[in-house]
Write an enzyme that holds these catalytic residues in place. Sequence first.
Site, PDB file in Angstrom:
ATOM      1  CE  LYS A  79     -35.822 -45.855  20.408  1.00  0.00           C
ATOM      2  NZ  LYS A  79     -36.332 -44.672  19.671  1.00  0.00           N
ATOM      3  CB  SER A 159     -37.022 -46.066  15.943  1.00  0.00           C
ATOM      4  OG  SER A 159     -36.884 -45.040  16.901  1.00  0.00           O
ATOM      5  CB  SER A 183     -39.032 -42.760  16.995  1.00  0.00           C
ATOM      6  OG  SER A 183     -38.554 -43.188  15.753  1.00  0.00           O
TER       7      SER A 183
HETATM    8  N1  GLN Z   1     -39.371 -42.993  11.152  1.00  0.00           N
HETATM    9  C1  GLN Z   1     -38.509 -41.859  11.156  1.00  0.00           C
HETATM   10  C2  GLN Z   1     -37.181 -42.217  10.548  1.00  0.00           C
HETATM   11  O1  GLN Z   1     -37.068 -43.291  10.109  1.00  0.00           O
HETATM   12  C3  GLN Z   1     -38.348 -41.327  12.539  1.00  0.00           C
HETATM   13  C4  GLN Z   1     -37.425 -42.105  13.370  1.00  0.00           C
HETATM   14  C5  GLN Z   1     -37.258 -41.519  14.741  1.00  0.00           C
HETATM   15  O2  GLN Z   1     -38.042 -40.655  15.150  1.00  0.00           O
HETATM   16  N2  GLN Z   1     -36.204 -41.940  15.408  1.00  0.00           N
HETATM   17  O3  GLN Z   1     -36.286 -41.433  10.497  1.00  0.00           O
END
Ligand code: GLN
Length: 495
Positions: A79, A159, A183
């Site tokens: 990532k 994400s 995410s």
């Molecule tokens: N979807 C969640 C957010 O937008 C989690 C994102 C994540 O875990 N990095 O904050």
Amino acid sequence: MSSLFDYTLASARDALRARKISAVELVDAHIEAIERLDDGLNSFITRTPEQARLAAKEADAALAKGEGGPLCGLPIGLKDLFATKDVRTTAASKILDNFVPPYESTVTANLKQDGAISLGKLNLDEFAMGSTNLTSAFGGVMNPWQRRGSTAKLVPGGSSGGSAAAVAAGLVLGATGTDTGGSIRQPAAFCGIAGVKPTYGRCSRFGTIAFASSLDQAGPMARNLQDCAILLESMAGFDPKDSTSVDKPVPHYEAALGRGVKGLKVGIPKEYRIDGLPAEIAAVWDQGIAWLKEAGAEIVDMSLPHTQYGLPAYYIAALAEASSNLARYDGVRFGERVTGASLDALYEATRAAGFGEEVKRRILLGTYVLSSGYYDAYYLRAQKVRTLLQRDFLQAYEKVDVILAPTAPSGAFAWDEKPTDPVQMYLNDVFTVPASMAGVPALSVPVGLDSHGVPLGLQLIGRFFDEETLLAAGSVLEKAASFTHRPTIHAGVSA
Ligand code: GLN
């Protein structure tokens, strides 16, 4: 094996050791697949084929001598939130477009030390903020799955959407993800793969670009839990460079997979049966309950009473931390700079041009909830709610060993079905956020397809540092579900 794309991480590891295949042919095949498919999928931000080919040659030399680490010769993706020495690291933000770190994150260093070969840096929501991968400054990622009879582009989740899509499409054997509020788990569910968010502190955060430091946690994403266990064993461990990493021995996770669930108490939290839960999601959840019961687990109805406050408290705590963490991108020390007549003008112009809309929204909200007069009303209160959420889990684990719930309230939706209201979008995180707020480990496994033929996942949430029980229970679900479906777009399918 009919094709190099039928291998899992585990079976490729064994085939490499037995010299049935070479690292060069395995890596070459995956590089070719990326070239063939990724202009469409857009799961990579930066590809590193030359470095990968070189590493593959070295891996073959080591394997020929019976040497090489446990991941020797295995192609993975990283990532693009993990700093990689001399390889551009962007966090999918324009503000880090030209950032080439002079250092390596601990997690990726551990993987490379064990012999894994990176094919490049994977796309994500900008600074890991989002649930669709559509906030990336480098364009959205296309989920390799499509609905039956439709070619509409679906989101891979976020994400870690690039990681999930690349693994699902067979472009890499595994990938790193990070999970702040879901995410790893939500994109894993959307793309029909497995993902593990370890306990907070299990993997070092050193060199992982920070979103919300008290929540961020690295973890593995792969085709199944055995592959996740193999990756996690390499990624995890104490790191003196991260004061929040925990000094505990790393178990042999792979060995825990076959333990079964006989006698295990599996909690079903009533608060997760939210109003409007789609019937298909409720059905896979019930199916999961039945599978675990059949395998000898005791099912216990239980309560996590503060669940409903998890989401609002998360979107205060995480944004507050984000506003502070992202203050460092000022055009002076890192990445892009837009000059201005004064220093303040330089900051303003740089940040206005460098950050995308969602990141700006979060910085503004985060700054607001930390500002004088609002700190007590929002931030402090969110911290108190966080303690209550943690207590919910601690009390639950006096009665149960693991908790079973859906991973997300929907399957993958189309790019143009993304809610325009950000709060509607945040609701997609309703089932993943509580475990993040509590710091406990959780995973997602694919268990079935929805009526459109798109994957659905189930989530297991465990005790602090008990990833082994989670993997054992997850493995039972995995076996019962025997999810062998492949997405429409896959390296092993010629166009
Ligand atoms: N979807 C969640 C957010 O937008 C989690 C994102 C994540 O875990 N990095 O904050």
